[in-house]
Enzyme design. Structure first.
Site, PDB file in Angstrom:
ATOM      1  CG  HIS A 147       8.855   8.394   6.822  1.00  0.00           C
ATOM      2  ND1 HIS A 147       7.632   7.811   6.595  1.00  0.00           N
ATOM      3  CD2 HIS A 147       9.295   8.831   5.622  1.00  0.00           C
ATOM      4  CE1 HIS A 147       7.344   7.907   5.300  1.00  0.00           C
ATOM      5  NE2 HIS A 147       8.337   8.525   4.694  1.00  0.00           N
ATOM      6  CG  HIS A 154      11.823  10.833   1.916  1.00  0.00           C
ATOM      7  ND1 HIS A 154      11.964   9.530   1.525  1.00  0.00           N
ATOM      8  CD2 HIS A 154      10.560  10.936   2.398  1.00  0.00           C
ATOM      9  CE1 HIS A 154      10.829   8.880   1.725  1.00  0.00           C
ATOM     10  NE2 HIS A 154       9.955   9.706   2.253  1.00  0.00           N
ATOM     11  CD  GLU A 160       7.444   6.515   2.009  1.00  0.00           C
ATOM     12  OE1 GLU A 160       8.379   7.324   1.995  1.00  0.00           O
ATOM     13  OE2 GLU A 160       6.274   6.839   2.276  1.00  0.00           O
ATOM     14  CB  ALA A 191       5.007  12.137  -3.920  1.00  0.00           C
ATOM     15  N   GLY A 211      -1.904   8.462   2.400  1.00  0.00           N
ATOM     16  CA  GLY A 211      -1.563   7.349   1.502  1.00  0.00           C
ATOM     17  C   GLY A 211      -2.335   6.077   1.826  1.00  0.00           C
ATOM     18  NE  ARG A 227     -22.316   2.267   5.406  1.00  0.00           N
ATOM     19  CZ  ARG A 227     -22.910   3.427   5.685  1.00  0.00           C
ATOM     20  NH1 ARG A 227     -23.493   3.610   6.852  1.00  0.00           N
ATOM     21  NH2 ARG A 227     -22.935   4.406   4.795  1.00  0.00           N
ATOM     22  CG  ASP A 285       7.099  11.624   4.570  1.00  0.00           C
ATOM     23  OD1 ASP A 285       8.107  11.282   3.930  1.00  0.00           O
ATOM     24  OD2 ASP A 285       5.942  11.476   4.145  1.00  0.00           O
ATOM     25  N   GLY A 311       5.901  14.596   0.819  1.00  0.00           N
ATOM     26  CA  GLY A 311       6.743  14.774   1.990  1.00  0.00           C
ATOM     27  C   GLY A 311       6.494  16.143   2.595  1.00  0.00           C
TER      28      GLY A 311
HETATM   29 ZN   LIG Z   1       8.000   9.240   2.872  1.00  0.00          ZN
END
Ligand SMILES: [Zn+2]
Length: 378
Positions: free
Chosen positions: A58, A60, A128, A139, A219, A226, A273, A308
């Site tokens: 992951h 970007h 993603e 984002a 996210g 619970r 990320d 990120g």
């Molecule tokens: Zn990401």
């Protein structure tokens, strides 16, 4: 041939002393106790740690470049930067963007993969989105979120399906079941993320083919006694792996330790990320098509959501050791487990005879000393 000498070698989660690693072409040819009689270029590990190269599922961007820039340069620069930080293979990760822009990125990644490039090896793409839950978009750009369906998926990826290795989807959204089953059938790793799925939906999704959790804790619904949600479901279900961003900003150290206790190092993959500001300073950047402000190394969109990280992969390892994890577990989570998540663990993620010569040599401070990608010293 090359021989790595004078290091402590990571194999199967343990350290081997007095072992030399013989590399022939792009393959680890052998592990030998003293390769003095071998005619090979010597690489001195200087008493450091000889580890399997890190695998980033992951990422970007870095150095001002983003996967969604839609240029070959962006992909190549990210590959180069990754290798400098110990990553020997990775999945360039798209964000939820327009169909045109996403397809342009896919085209560029495919072009780069076909040609020659320096740096970490590209194993395929992590998409993603766009099949995520609006409520948990973080984002990601809401206007480009799509309903999950095989048609929408093919419309986005046709011509490039062969490079899709990994995808983040929200399983609770209508249409997800059919798409997840289809992707699983194609050999693509399906990961839950940007999702509000409850425990029962997760259990069904595991049956459909979801096997991983994208940036666990971030996210998604928070862990509640619970309402266990995605996090509780992933911790509870054997065989499901999770991904963690270990910048110590996205997740409190206690929750990182808790996740690793629940899943074991063998069930946890550490990712960055990371976005375009990585390797540069604070300022204004884009994550995909979204404006991001980076202050003190923390990336946020206007609404305040984290966007990120600016974490490097070697920095991620040092952080995890700083919070009390063993180095062996750290290496497992940066290399062995991510290899397993995308099904390349039969030739990557370990220092073993016959495996790819993807190797990172770390000094005693866990800084990157030397990196071999497919047998080439970077
Ligand atoms: Zn990401």
């Amino acid at each position: 041939m090359k021989v790595i000498k004078n290091g402590i070698v990571f194999k199967d989660g343990r350290w081997l002393k007095d072992v030399d690693v013989l590399v022939d072409g792009n393959i680890i040819k052998d592990l030998l106790d003293g390769a003095d009689n071998v005619d090979a270029e010597v690489i001195d590990a200087n008493g450091g740690f000889v580890c399997p190269g890190f695998i980033n599922l992951h990422i970007h961007g870095a150095m001002g470049y983003d996967v969604m820039d839609g240029t070959e340069d962006a992909i190549k620069e990210i590959a180069k930067f990754s290798a400098e930080h110990g990553t020997t293979s990775f999945l360039p990760t798209t964000t939820t963007g327009s169909i045109g822009r996403t397809r342009k990125s896919l085209e560029m990644i495919k072009n780069v993969m076909k040609g020659k490039y320096e740096g970490a090896q590209i194993l395929g793409v992590h998409l993603e989105g766009p099949f995520i839950n609006r409520e948990y978009k973080g984002a990601q750009m809401e206007e480009h979120i799509q309903r999950p369906s095989i048609d929408n998926y093919l419309n986005l990826t046709h011509g490039f399906e062969d490079i899709v290795k990994h995808i983040t989807v929200a399983p609770e959204v209508e249409g997800a079941e059919e798409l997840i089953k289809y992707l699983k059938d194609k050999g693509i790793t399906v990961s839950m993320g940007h999702t509000g799925a409850d425990y029962d939906t997760c259990m069904k999704a595991f049956e459909w083919g979801v096997s991983h959790v994208t940036h666990c804790y971030n996210g998604m619904v928070s862990l509640h006694h619970r309402n266990p949600g995605v996090i509780g479901a992933a911790f509870d279900r054997e065989g499901i792996t999770v991904e963690l961003i270990t910048d110590l900003i996205h997740i409190h150290p206690a929750m990182l330790r808790l996740a690793i206790k629940a899943k074991g190092a063998g069930g946890t993959a550490i990712v960055t990320d990371s976005m375009a500001a990585t390797g540069l300073g604070d300022g204004q950047y884009l994550l995909g098509e979204k404006q991001v402000w980076v202050k003190d190394g923390i990336a946020r969109i206007e609404e305040g959501n984290l966007a990120g990280s600016t974490l490097t992969h070697d920095g991620a390892l040092r952080n995890i050791v700083d919070i009390g994890m063993s180095l062996e577990d750290g290496i497992t989570m940066l290399s062995t487990t991510p290899a397993k998540v995308i099904g390349v663990d039969d030739h990557k993620g370990n220092i073993e005879k016959g495996y790819d010569a993807d190797i990172v040599i770390l000094d005693r401070d866990l800084k990157v000393d030397k990196v071999l990608v497919q047998g080439d010293l970077i």
